[in-house]
Design a protein around this motif. Structure first.
Motif, PDB file in Angstrom:
ATOM      1  N   ASP A  83       0.829  -1.205   0.000  1.00 21.44           N
ATOM      2  CA  ASP A  83       0.000   0.000   0.000  1.00 21.44           C
ATOM      3  C   ASP A  83       0.864   1.255   0.000  1.00 21.44           C
ATOM      4  O   ASP A  83       0.580   2.220  -0.721  1.00 21.44           O
ATOM      5  N   GLU A  84       1.915   1.250   0.827  1.00 24.16           N
ATOM      6  CA  GLU A  84       2.818   2.396   0.854  1.00 24.16           C
ATOM      7  C   GLU A  84       3.505   2.572  -0.493  1.00 24.16           C
ATOM      8  O   GLU A  84       3.689   3.687  -0.980  1.00 24.16           O
ATOM      9  N   SER A  85       3.891   1.478  -1.105  1.00 21.66           N
ATOM     10  CA  SER A  85       4.567   1.527  -2.403  1.00 21.66           C
ATOM     11  C   SER A  85       3.665   2.146  -3.459  1.00 21.66           C
ATOM     12  O   SER A  85       4.099   2.958  -4.276  1.00 21.66           O
ATOM     13  N   GLU A  86       2.367   1.786  -3.452  1.00 22.60           N
ATOM     14  CA  GLU A  86       1.434   2.308  -4.440  1.00 22.60           C
ATOM     15  C   GLU A  86       1.181   3.798  -4.244  1.00 22.60           C
ATOM     16  O   GLU A  86       0.895   4.518  -5.208  1.00 22.60           O
ATOM     17  N   THR A  87       1.300   4.282  -3.016  1.00 19.15           N
ATOM     18  CA  THR A  87       1.131   5.710  -2.761  1.00 19.15           C
ATOM     19  C   THR A  87       2.127   6.527  -3.563  1.00 19.15           C
ATOM     20  O   THR A  87       1.803   7.590  -4.095  1.00 19.15           O
ATOM     21  N   PHE A  88       3.353   6.028  -3.663  1.00 17.14           N
ATOM     22  CA  PHE A  88       4.409   6.740  -4.381  1.00 17.14           C
ATOM     23  C   PHE A  88       4.595   6.213  -5.806  1.00 17.14           C
ATOM     24  O   PHE A  88       5.531   6.599  -6.486  1.00 17.14           O
ATOM     25  N   ILE A  89       3.713   5.322  -6.259  1.00 18.99           N
ATOM     26  CA  ILE A  89       3.761   4.722  -7.599  1.00 18.99           C
ATOM     27  C   ILE A  89       5.115   4.062  -7.842  1.00 18.99           C
ATOM     28  O   ILE A  89       5.679   4.156  -8.926  1.00 18.99           O
ATOM     29  N   TYR A  90       5.667   3.423  -6.799  1.00 24.78           N
ATOM     30  CA  TYR A  90       6.891   2.649  -6.988  1.00 24.78           C
ATOM     31  C   TYR A  90       6.575   1.382  -7.793  1.00 24.78           C
ATOM     32  O   TYR A  90       5.478   0.828  -7.701  1.00 24.78           O
ATOM     33  N   ASN A  91       7.574   0.923  -8.558  1.00 27.03           N
ATOM     34  CA  ASN A  91       7.494  -0.339  -9.304  1.00 27.03           C
ATOM     35  C   ASN A  91       6.405  -0.358 -10.380  1.00 27.03           C
ATOM     36  O   ASN A  91       6.014  -1.427 -10.836  1.00 27.03           O
ATOM     37  N   LEU A  92       5.925   0.800 -10.775  1.00 24.61           N
ATOM     38  CA  LEU A  92       4.924   0.878 -11.843  1.00 24.61           C
ATOM     39  C   LEU A  92       5.600   1.400 -13.107  1.00 24.61           C
ATOM     40  O   LEU A  92       6.090   2.536 -13.144  1.00 24.61           O
ATOM     41  N   ASN A  93       5.642   0.570 -14.136  1.00 23.34           N
ATOM     42  CA  ASN A  93       6.171   1.015 -15.425  1.00 23.34           C
ATOM     43  C   ASN A  93       5.191   2.003 -16.053  1.00 23.34           C
ATOM     44  O   ASN A  93       4.015   1.687 -16.224  1.00 23.34           O
TER      45      ASN A  93
END
Length: 212
Positions: A83-93
């Motif tokens: 959830d934290e990762s998605e907040t910062f759009i990490y790992n999204l091409n």
């Protein structure tokens, strides 16, 4: 360098041609360690406690905006959950619909992995475009990243420590028909825009709450 000086210089440049001047000035602006405090002070003087004209999102501040470009200071946190990762759009091409220069401002910096799209015809969902080799850059303090709009795919990996970056975002002409896209882990285009599906769901949920 003061922000006002940086803006004055940008207004004299060809933003699509004067790459070396832009990088040099952005690096020099990043040596100013009081950009955020000056921005917050000026915003409070102008708008009180309203954040309407000062925030890009929950973790980025708009230091300057014009029709041609935006100067933005963004913060990047280490994460311990999806959830934290998605907040910062990490790992999204994804691609962007703007040209961007970014310099590491504080902390160890996030890592960017990017690839060029070699065929600049219109993207379609589920059809993988031909891609160049991966390049990796860690946006440590003083390091500069440059990305063209639409045809460079990148993903960001979180930093070890709380970090920030200073960006010059050059707006695309309003007449262009190209779009930014999100891609899966195999670089298959999934949908145009960045987090558009999540935003639509959020806005729909808010409308339902308002209806009640």
């Amino acid at each position: 360098m003061k922000l006002a000086t940086f803006v004055e210089r940008m207004d004299t440049y060809d933003l699509h041609q004067d790459k070396s001047h832009i990088i040099a000035d952005l690096r020099e602006l990043a040596t100013n360690r009081t950009l955020l405090s000056e921005h917050l002070y000026n915003t409070l003087q102008r708008d009180g406690y309203s954040t309407k004209n000062s925030l890009y999102n929950a973790y980025a501040f708009v230091l300057h905006y014009s029709d041609a470009y935006t100067v933005r200071l963004g913060f990047w946190a280490p994460v311990s959950s999806r959830d934290e990762s998605e907040t910062f759009i990490y790992n999204l091409n994804h691609t962007h619909d703007f040209e961007i220069y970014a310099v590491g401002y504080s902390g160890d910096g996030y890592t960017t992995i990017k690839r060029k799209i070699l065929d600049q015809t219109q993207l379609r969902a589920g059809i993988r475009p031909p891609l160049g080799d991966e390049t990796t850059l860690k946006l440590a303090q003083g390091e500069v990243m440059h990305m063209q709009p639409y045809y460079e795919v990148h993903r960001q990996l979180p930093p070890r420590d709380m970090s920030s970056s200073l960006s010059l975002i050059i707006h695309a002409p309003p007449t262009t028909s190209a779009q930014a896209w999100c891609f899966d882990e195999d670089y298959l285009p999934t949908y145009p825009g960045i987090a558009t599906q999540e935003t639509a769901f959020y806005e729909h949920a808010l409308s339902l709450l308002g209806a009640e």
